[in-house]
Write a protein that holds these residues in place. Structure first.
Motif, short mmCIF file in Angstrom:
data_model
loop_
_atom_site.label_atom_id
_atom_site.label_comp_id
_atom_site.label_asym_id
_atom_site.label_seq_id
_atom_site.Cartn_x
_atom_site.Cartn_y
_atom_site.Cartn_z
N GLN A 1 12.99 38.42 22.59
CA GLN A 1 12.28 39.32 21.69
C GLN A 1 11.55 38.54 20.60
OE1 GLN A 1 12.11 42.68 22.10
NE2 GLN A 1 13.28 42.45 24.00
N PHE A 2 11.13 37.33 20.91
CA PHE A 2 10.40 36.54 19.93
C PHE A 2 9.09 37.24 19.57
CE2 PHE A 2 12.87 33.04 22.00
CZ PHE A 2 13.59 32.66 20.87
N SER A 3 8.71 37.12 18.31
CA SER A 3 7.50 37.78 17.83
C SER A 3 6.67 36.80 17.01
CB SER A 3 7.88 39.00 16.98
OG SER A 3 8.70 38.62 15.89
N GLY A 4 5.54 37.29 16.49
CA GLY A 4 4.67 36.43 15.71
C GLY A 4 3.77 35.57 16.57
N ASN A 5 3.12 34.62 15.94
CA ASN A 5 2.20 33.75 16.65
C ASN A 5 2.92 32.63 17.38
OD1 ASN A 5 0.06 35.24 15.66
ND2 ASN A 5 -0.25 33.91 13.89
N MET A 6 2.26 32.10 18.36
CA MET A 6 2.78 30.95 19.07
C MET A 6 2.61 29.70 18.18
SD MET A 6 1.56 29.44 22.73
CE MET A 6 1.23 31.12 23.25
N PRO A 7 3.66 28.93 17.98
CA PRO A 7 3.55 27.77 17.09
C PRO A 7 2.65 26.67 17.68
CG PRO A 7 5.69 27.82 18.14
CD PRO A 7 5.03 29.12 18.49
N GLY A 8 1.68 26.26 16.90
CA GLY A 8 0.79 25.20 17.36
C GLY A 8 1.48 23.85 17.44
N SER A 9 2.62 23.71 16.74
CA SER A 9 3.33 22.42 16.75
C SER A 9 3.81 22.03 18.13
CB SER A 9 4.52 22.48 15.77
OG SER A 9 5.41 23.52 16.15
N LEU A 10 3.87 22.99 19.04
CA LEU A 10 4.29 22.64 20.40
C LEU A 10 3.29 21.69 21.05
CD1 LEU A 10 5.53 26.13 21.68
CD2 LEU A 10 6.93 24.14 21.15
N GLY A 11 2.09 21.64 20.51
CA GLY A 11 1.11 20.70 21.03
C GLY A 11 1.47 19.26 20.76
N LYS A 12 2.44 19.03 19.88
CA LYS A 12 2.90 17.67 19.58
C LYS A 12 3.94 17.19 20.58
CE LYS A 12 2.12 18.37 14.62
NZ LYS A 12 2.74 18.38 13.28
N CYS A 13 4.36 18.07 21.46
CA CYS A 13 5.36 17.68 22.47
C CYS A 13 4.66 16.90 23.57
CB CYS A 13 6.05 18.92 23.03
SG CYS A 13 6.97 19.90 21.81
N SER A 14 4.56 15.63 23.37
CA SER A 14 3.76 14.80 24.28
C SER A 14 4.32 14.72 25.69
CB SER A 14 3.61 13.38 23.70
OG SER A 14 4.90 12.80 23.52
N ALA A 15 5.63 14.95 25.84
CA ALA A 15 6.26 14.88 27.16
C ALA A 15 6.41 16.24 27.81
CB ALA A 15 7.61 14.19 27.06
N LEU A 16 5.98 17.31 27.11
CA LEU A 16 6.23 18.67 27.59
C LEU A 16 5.46 18.93 28.88
CD1 LEU A 16 7.81 21.19 26.75
CD2 LEU A 16 5.74 22.01 25.62
N ARG A 17 6.20 19.33 29.90
CA ARG A 17 5.61 19.62 31.21
C ARG A 17 5.70 21.09 31.57
NH1 ARG A 17 8.86 15.59 34.92
NH2 ARG A 17 7.63 16.62 36.56
N VAL A 18 6.75 21.77 31.11
CA VAL A 18 6.94 23.19 31.41
C VAL A 18 7.14 23.95 30.11
CG1 VAL A 18 8.38 24.90 32.56
CG2 VAL A 18 7.95 22.71 33.67
N LEU A 19 6.28 24.92 29.82
CA LEU A 19 6.38 25.76 28.64
C LEU A 19 6.28 27.21 29.08
CD1 LEU A 19 6.55 26.26 25.62
CD2 LEU A 19 4.08 25.86 25.46
N LYS A 20 7.38 27.94 28.94
CA LYS A 20 7.43 29.32 29.41
C LYS A 20 8.00 30.21 28.30
CE LYS A 20 8.98 29.91 33.63
NZ LYS A 20 9.90 29.88 34.80
N ALA A 21 7.25 31.24 27.94
CA ALA A 21 7.72 32.19 26.93
C ALA A 21 7.19 33.59 27.25
CB ALA A 21 7.30 31.75 25.53
N GLY A 22 7.15 33.91 28.52
CA GLY A 22 6.69 35.23 28.92
C GLY A 22 7.67 36.32 28.56
N HIS A 23 7.17 37.57 28.55
CA HIS A 23 8.00 38.75 28.30
C HIS A 23 8.69 38.67 26.95
CE1 HIS A 23 7.41 40.08 32.48
NE2 HIS A 23 7.46 38.79 32.76
N ASN A 24 7.90 38.40 25.91
CA ASN A 24 8.33 38.48 24.53
C ASN A 24 7.36 39.40 23.78
OD1 ASN A 24 10.71 36.54 23.78
ND2 ASN A 24 9.48 35.38 25.25
N ASN A 25 7.29 39.25 22.47
CA ASN A 25 6.38 40.07 21.67
C ASN A 25 5.42 39.19 20.88
OD1 ASN A 25 7.68 42.60 22.39
ND2 ASN A 25 9.36 41.96 21.06
N LEU A 26 4.99 38.10 21.47
CA LEU A 26 4.10 37.16 20.79
C LEU A 26 2.70 37.75 20.66
CD1 LEU A 26 5.23 33.92 22.65
CD2 LEU A 26 5.97 34.72 20.40
N THR A 27 2.06 37.45 19.55
CA THR A 27 0.73 37.98 19.28
C THR A 27 -0.20 36.84 18.86
OG1 THR A 27 1.40 38.47 17.00
CG2 THR A 27 1.58 40.26 18.61
#
Length: 718
Positions: A203-229
């Motif tokens: 039930q996460f809400s609010g904006n998606m944090p831009g800081s995730l762009g700093k995850c240089s090794a991030l290969r899988v990012l999944k946050a579907g079925h929440n309340n993000l705007t």
């Protein structure tokens, strides 16, 4: 990238049988864990005090006798996870998944100086996570690399600050919980190794944090079925290692950045369906040459498809349904997409003809072009699609149904064929000497076409047929007796036609409706794509579809056969809006699996059998607009049905304290207005919702599709 792809390399590659016994302290820690179980499912008997604990079920030790792995997945265990497991100073892997543990996840496990992998997924843990010693130095060593807490009951805000100490975290799966508040943003502050982050179904809400762009090794990012705007932050596109970006079913808006999306050249899966994105699919999408899945369904995107999409030669799935795309599909050269297995553009505004280049996609399994403005006739080249099992082209402007069926009868791989809905308007149903083949066809819909003629005999040769939709045509003549020979048929909707004659006794001999043991399992290929039955309701598997017999809104006469009681596995029975007469047969009470019974708008007489109150699964009941008399049954499900179920039967009455049936002035059920009669539509929409709840699962659950339900029952046409 699958969870196991990360988990396996982190596990010990070789485990040597111990030459030493485990210590008394470690054995004590295991026994404390055992004591915390309210149900051990035989584990106590397996963990003998007179046996070295290194030999206990689910326990693995190193060569010097230290416990390094506890693996008790799917053991039927209940109770609490004991903090004592954190005292196993050499423990590297803990797997308690698929049990029924409740309470909290001990902080001792998260703060352990040895544990690398913790998997407690699919339990009932509910307490807020909080690693131990939150105020200690960030430099404290936390070796934990893989944490899977998915499918639990965790709630509240995710304690982001505490997780900054997890400097070695590589995989975090917190999906399918009830976390609330803002989406965590601090994972990359200390852990530059984070590769997999899955926060789906919370039930996460609010904006998606831009800081995730700093995850240089991030290969899988999944946050579907929440309340993000809000919009996808520009910074996110700096995570150039991303291979899997998935945010379906949120409230994201804005456009896909034409320039920045090219930073994600490693992307293989892009899932942004079920949001509020606008604008075009960017031309630069063609630079994502590793892209395998493009899922942009249920947004407000528009414009023509970019021809550069042809450059994504690794595409396996294209799902653009439920948008406002326009133009001709011929702009895309599908012959370049040799790996394509699924093309779904349901509910858009495409025009023109079916591109010839599609017939070069030799691996295509599912093709759905329904709900557009395509026209013309089907090309004989479609038989080149040797793997095609699901074809849906309903609700377009295609013509010449005879030619289409002649072509498709040679496609032996097709199991689902949906071609109705405004196509072939007013044409004649192909005759018996024209069509053959279709030996593997399981689902056939030719509904909503105003086709004339009779129910054709060639249908009797479809021995694999399980679902048949012929409603909303102008078919006439009697219902043929050969229908009983379709031994696998469990769903028959021939409502809203001009069929005449009696209800044939042959229908009472349908094998799938007679046997309660007969299941509706269907080859998975039959539903390569979700089939929509109403707004937000869909069926992915046919074993979730009710067994149905719908003859409503025809010109049938005579009585309801007493043999109806043989259809013991029937879930839905609709004989409404005909000219049936006589009494309601007592044998209806034998239909113990019945959930919907609609006999409204006929000429039925006599009383409602009181024994019907024993039908414990009956959820909808309608006998309105007949000539029934006597008391309305009470008890059981009958205490839940509204007065509208009985209206326009002036001789019916309820047994009440103030007025008993049979008194001088019986209390007649109120008569409906014309406006109220029209509300019978809600009866069937309600039924759709009844069957929809609980059978729809994972990221395919959508809520914004247009309804395509017929007012007299399911209308699976797309």
């Amino acid at each position: 990238m699958a969870f196991a792809d990360v988990l396996v390399p982190l596990m010990l590659l070789s485990l040597v049988s111990p030459s030493c016994s485990c210590t008394e302290q470690e054995e004590g820690s295991l026994l404390q864990f055992l004591a915390g179980l309210s149900r051990d499912n035989g584990l106590t008997a397996l963990w003998h005090n007179d046996t070295d604990c290194c030999e206990w079920e689910g326990i693995t030790c190193s060569s010097d006798g230290a416990i390094i792995e506890v693996s008790l997945a799917s053991r039927g265990l209940e109770g609490h996870v004991s903090p004592s497991l954190g005292g196993l100073s050499n423990l590297q892997s803990l797997n308690l998944s698929c049990n029924s543990f409740s309470g909290d996840l001990p902080s001792e496990l998260l703060a352990s100086r040895s544990i690398i992998v913790v998997d407690v997924s699919f339990n009932r843990l509910s307490q807020v996570l909080q690693p131990q010693d939150c105020n200690s130095s960030v430099s404290d060593y936390r070796p934990l690399q893989v944490l899977n807490i998915s499918s639990n009951l965790f709630t509240g805000e995710f304690p982001s600050v505490a997780w900054e100490k997890m400097s070695n975290l590589v995989v975090l799966n917190a999906s399918n919980n009830n976390f609330q508040g803002l989406m965590p943003s601090s994972f990359c502050i200390s852990s530059s190794l984070l590769a997999v982050l899955d926060l789906t179904y919370n039930q996460f809400s609010g904006n998606m944090p831009g800081s995730l762009g700093k995850c240089s090794a991030l290969r899988v990012l999944k946050a579907g079925h929440n309340n993000l705007t809000g919009q996808l932050p520009d910074e996110l596109f700096n995570a150039s290692s991303l291979e899997y970006l998935s945010f379906p079913n949120n409230g994201l808006d804005g456009v896909l950045d034409d320039a920045r999306i090219t930073n994600l050249r490693n992307l293989s899966k892009l899932h942004l369906g079920g949001n509020m994105l606008i604008g075009k699919l960017p031309d630069t999408i063609g630079q994502l040459t590793r892209l395998e899945e493009l899922l942009m369904s249920d947004n407000n995107m528009s414009g023509e498809l970019p021809s550069a999409l042809s450059n994504c030669t690794n595409l396996v799935t294209i799902d653009l349904k439920g948008n406002r795309f326009t133009g001709e599909l011929t702009k895309v050269n599908f012959s370049n997409l040799i790996n394509l297995r699924t093309l779904d553009v349901l509910y858009n505004k495409f025009t023109g003809t079916i591109p010839e280049s599609i017939y070069s996609c030799s691996n295509l399994n599912a093709l759905r072009l329904s709900g557009n403005s395509l026209h013309g006739q089907l090309s004989p080249r479609i038989v080149d699609l040797k793997s095609l099992s699901f074809l849906s082209i309903s609700s377009n402007k295609f013509t010449n149904i005879t030619n289409m069926l002649r072509i498709l009868q040679n496609s032996s791989s097709i199991t689902t064929l949906l071609i109705g809905g405004h196509n072939f308007n007013g044409e004649a149903m192909p005759g018996d000497d024209i069509i053959a083949g279709f030996q593997n066809l399981q689902v056939l819909s030719i509904s909503g076409c105003s086709l004339s003629g009779k129910i054709p005999f060639w249908l009797s040769k479809l021995k694999s047929l399980k679902m048949l939709f012929l409603q909303k045509n102008q078919l006439s003549g009697p219902i043929p007796a050969w229908i009983k020979n379709l031994e696998l048929l469990f769903y028959l909707d021939i409502s809203n036609n001009r069929l005449t004659g009696e209800v044939p006794l042959a229908l009472m001999e349908m094998p799938m409706l007679k046997s309660e043991k007969a299941t509706t399992d269907v080859d998975p290929s039959a539903f390569e794509r979700t089939v929509y039955i109403a707004r937000g309701l869909q069926y992915r598997k046919l074993n979730a579809v009710p067994k149905l017999l719908n003859l409503g809104n025809n010109k049938l006469t005579s009585v309801i056969p007493k043999e109806i009681g043989q259809l013991k596995s029937l879930n839905v029975l609709n004989f409404s809006m005909n000219s049936l007469s006589g009494e309601m047969p007592l044998q209806l009470c034998s239909l113990t699996n019945l959930q919907v019974l609609d006999l409204s708008s006929n000429h039925l007489t006599g009383e409602i059998p009181l024994e019907l109150n024993k039908l414990n699964f009956l959820a909808e009941f309608n006998v309105s607009n007949n000539d029934l008399k006597g008391p309305i049954p009470t008890g059981g499900q009958f205490d839940t049905f509204p007065d509208s179920s009985y209206e326009r039967n002036p001789k019916l009455c309820r047994v009440t304290v103030d007025q008993l049936c049979g008194s001088a002035e019986p209390s007649a059920v109120s008569v409906l207005s014309t406006e109220q009669i029209d509300r019978r539509v809600a009866f069937w929409i309600g039924f759709g919702a009844f069957f929809g709840v609980g059978i729809l699962h994972d990221q395919l659950v959508l809520s914004k599709f247009r309804g395509i339900m017929d007012t007299m029952g399911f209308n699976i046409v797309l």
